[in-house]
Design an enzyme around this catalytic site. Structure first.
Site, PDB file in Angstrom:
ATOM      1  N   TYR A   1     -17.579 -30.340  -2.262  1.00  0.00           N
ATOM      2  CA  TYR A   1     -17.816 -29.971  -3.531  1.00  0.00           C
ATOM      3  C   TYR A   1     -17.071 -31.088  -4.442  1.00  0.00           C
ATOM      4  O   TYR A   1     -15.692 -31.018  -4.630  1.00  0.00           O
ATOM      5  CB  TYR A   1     -17.386 -28.712  -3.867  1.00  0.00           C
TER       6      TYR A   1
ATOM      7  N   ALA B   1     -12.405 -22.064  -6.228  1.00  0.00           N
ATOM      8  CA  ALA B   1     -11.118 -22.746  -5.743  1.00  0.00           C
ATOM      9  C   ALA B   1     -10.033 -22.836  -6.712  1.00  0.00           C
ATOM     10  O   ALA B   1     -10.644 -23.005  -7.804  1.00  0.00           O
ATOM     11  CB  ALA B   1     -11.474 -24.223  -5.154  1.00  0.00           C
TER      12      ALA B   1
ATOM     13  N   HIS C   1     -28.875 -36.761   1.212  1.00  0.00           N
ATOM     14  CA  HIS C   1     -29.447 -35.634   1.489  1.00  0.00           C
ATOM     15  C   HIS C   1     -30.128 -35.006   0.289  1.00  0.00           C
ATOM     16  O   HIS C   1     -29.433 -34.834  -0.763  1.00  0.00           O
ATOM     17  CB  HIS C   1     -28.455 -34.507   1.907  1.00  0.00           C
TER      18      HIS C   1
ATOM     19  N   HIS D   1     -29.154 -23.274   8.708  1.00  0.00           N
ATOM     20  CA  HIS D   1     -28.202 -22.801   8.029  1.00  0.00           C
ATOM     21  C   HIS D   1     -27.871 -21.630   8.517  1.00  0.00           C
ATOM     22  O   HIS D   1     -28.435 -20.977   8.994  1.00  0.00           O
ATOM     23  CB  HIS D   1     -28.571 -22.877   6.552  1.00  0.00           C
TER      24      HIS D   1
ATOM     25  N   SER E   1     -32.031 -37.218   4.691  1.00  0.00           N
ATOM     26  CA  SER E   1     -32.225 -35.714   5.282  1.00  0.00           C
ATOM     27  C   SER E   1     -32.669 -35.148   3.994  1.00  0.00           C
ATOM     28  O   SER E   1     -32.467 -35.156   2.935  1.00  0.00           O
ATOM     29  CB  SER E   1     -30.993 -35.313   6.208  1.00  0.00           C
TER      30      SER E   1
ATOM     31  N   TYR F   1     -30.721 -20.165   4.307  1.00  0.00           N
ATOM     32  CA  TYR F   1     -30.362 -19.004   4.906  1.00  0.00           C
ATOM     33  C   TYR F   1     -29.857 -18.370   3.853  1.00  0.00           C
ATOM     34  O   TYR F   1     -28.740 -18.497   3.251  1.00  0.00           O
ATOM     35  CB  TYR F   1     -29.395 -19.113   6.002  1.00  0.00           C
TER      36      TYR F   1
ATOM     37  N   PHE G   1     -28.345 -23.245 -12.422  1.00  0.00           N
ATOM     38  CA  PHE G   1     -27.691 -23.153 -11.124  1.00  0.00           C
ATOM     39  C   PHE G   1     -26.449 -24.134 -11.250  1.00  0.00           C
ATOM     40  O   PHE G   1     -25.406 -23.477 -10.479  1.00  0.00           O
ATOM     41  CB  PHE G   1     -28.744 -23.738 -10.300  1.00  0.00           C
TER      42      PHE G   1
ATOM     43  N   GLU H   1     -33.751 -30.876   2.677  1.00  0.00           N
ATOM     44  CA  GLU H   1     -33.421 -29.508   2.742  1.00  0.00           C
ATOM     45  C   GLU H   1     -34.738 -28.725   2.121  1.00  0.00           C
ATOM     46  O   GLU H   1     -35.281 -29.039   1.078  1.00  0.00           O
ATOM     47  CB  GLU H   1     -32.227 -29.237   2.036  1.00  0.00           C
TER      48      GLU H   1
ATOM     49  N   ASP I   1     -22.461 -16.953  -0.130  1.00  0.00           N
ATOM     50  CA  ASP I   1     -22.447 -16.513  -1.418  1.00  0.00           C
ATOM     51  C   ASP I   1     -22.041 -15.050  -1.281  1.00  0.00           C
ATOM     52  O   ASP I   1     -22.575 -14.348  -0.367  1.00  0.00           O
ATOM     53  CB  ASP I   1     -23.544 -16.389  -2.235  1.00  0.00           C
TER      54      ASP I   1
ATOM     55  N   ARG J   1     -41.032 -29.210  -2.365  1.00  0.00           N
ATOM     56  CA  ARG J   1     -41.705 -30.028  -2.933  1.00  0.00           C
ATOM     57  C   ARG J   1     -41.253 -31.656  -2.624  1.00  0.00           C
ATOM     58  O   ARG J   1     -40.261 -31.926  -2.773  1.00  0.00           O
ATOM     59  CB  ARG J   1     -41.898 -29.938  -4.604  1.00  0.00           C
TER      60      ARG J   1
ATOM     61  N   ASP K   1      -9.329 -27.066  -2.590  1.00  0.00           N
ATOM     62  CA  ASP K   1     -10.812 -27.010  -2.095  1.00  0.00           C
ATOM     63  C   ASP K   1     -10.720 -28.095  -0.734  1.00  0.00           C
ATOM     64  O   ASP K   1     -11.519 -27.885   0.128  1.00  0.00           O
ATOM     65  CB  ASP K   1     -11.702 -27.654  -3.050  1.00  0.00           C
TER      66      ASP K   1
ATOM     67  N   ALA L   1     -28.290 -14.955   1.333  1.00  0.00           N
ATOM     68  CA  ALA L   1     -26.824 -14.268   1.514  1.00  0.00           C
ATOM     69  C   ALA L   1     -27.178 -12.978   2.273  1.00  0.00           C
ATOM     70  O   ALA L   1     -28.218 -12.128   2.170  1.00  0.00           O
ATOM     71  CB  ALA L   1     -26.648 -13.970  -0.064  1.00  0.00           C
TER      72      ALA L   1
END
Length: 301
Positions: A152, A159, A273, A81, A19, A53, A223, A21, A113, A279, A165, A55
């Site tokens: 995660y 967490a 995923h 999302h 899949s 989607y 990130f 994103e 977030d 890109r 978590d 914040a």
């Protein structure tokens, strides 16, 4: 996962499923890039393609427009999302119904977030869904959606512990989540240790590894620091000195991602995923190495 020697993968007993994103474009130029990438990847017949989607719903209209176009102009199955932040339950429910009316049957449910940015304290909207598990239940109450959630392997940065978590993931599953997609990671051992702990808690939904081909190492490392994903020293060394060498960086990025997914396949993983960053080239190449070939499908016009 330490550095590997790139080699053909052994055949998995299950067919490879992927899949992709994407994020909604901000400019006409970005829109052109997005739809060119969708055209490139669509013939690989992904299980679904998700659209992020922002914040506080900052991309709500653009997300909806992108998802609607996917429904109308392609045979791809979009997953929209949706977050809890900065909106009342009624507002979020209206978005869910609008997706249903547009023909969307898959939602990626996320807490989102904090409005004030990653690293600041999260505060639920007074009239909104408080956590992802509540949002999952709300989505399921409105329609027969497939619902994916996040996971995660190195724990969510907010967490208290990995066990705490996993408690959060368990709550999402108990409310009806059908699949979990992981935050990206670069050491496959993190994923497998996490999977063992999740299964030991009785969580049996698919835990799909999220893979990010490194388009820009510095951006990815920054990130990763914000999201709690570790960056191995060997990975930094691979990209050392390539800040201004785009072509070599692409080759290294393809090799790194290929090594990772081939190792995952060799260890029994058959579903992936990909965080495409809108890109297609690196993702397409990796999918080719996984044995996926183009099929005749209706792609974006």
């Amino acid at each position: 996962m330490s550095p590997l020697t790139l080699r053909p993968s052994r055949q998995t007993s299950c067919p490879i499923k992927v899949s992709f994103e994407f994020f909604p474009p901000k400019t006409p130029e970005m829109e052109t890039t997005l739809w060119a990438s969708i055209q490139r990847l669509a013939p690989l017949n992904p299980q679904f393609v998700s659209v992020t989607y922002g914040a506080g719903g900052s991309t709500r209209e653009r997300t909806h427009a992108t998802v609607s176009r996917l429904v109308q102009e392609t045979s791809l199955k979009p997953a929209a999302h949706l977050t809890c932040v900065a909106a009342t339950k009624d507002e979020v429910d209206d978005v869910i119904r609008s997706y249903w009316d547009a023909g969307v049957r898959h939602v990626v449910a996320l807490r989102g977030d904090p409005v004030s940015g990653i690293g600041t304290a999260y505060e639920a909207h007074p009239g909104g869904y408080r956590q992802t598990c509540d949002l999952v239940a709300g989505i399921k109450a409105i329609g027969d959606f497939e619902v994916s959630v996040s996971a995660y392997p190195e724990k969510h940065p907010e967490a208290a512990s990995l066990e705490a978590d996993i408690d959060v993931l368990k709550a999402k599953v108990d409310c009806g989540a059908d699949r979990a997609i992981t935050q990206f990671f670069f050491d496959n051992d993190h994923y497998f240790r996490y999977l063992d702990r999740v299964r030991a808690r009785g969580i049996d939904i698919p835990i799909v590894p999220g893979i990010v081909p490194v388009q820009n190492f510095k951006q990815t490392a920054n990130f990763a620091a914000k999201t709690g994903a570790s960056v191995p020293d060997w990975l930094a060394a691979r990209f050392d000195g390539l800040d201004h060498d785009v072509e070599t960086r692409k080759l290294v990025a393809a090799a790194v991602a290929a090594e990772q997914v081939i190792d995952l396949v060799d260890r029994g993983v058959s579903e992936f995923h990909f965080y495409t960053m809108n890109r297609a080239d690196l993702v397409y190449a990796i999918c080719h190495l996984l044995g996926l070939r183009e099929q005749t499908v209706k792609a974006a016009a």
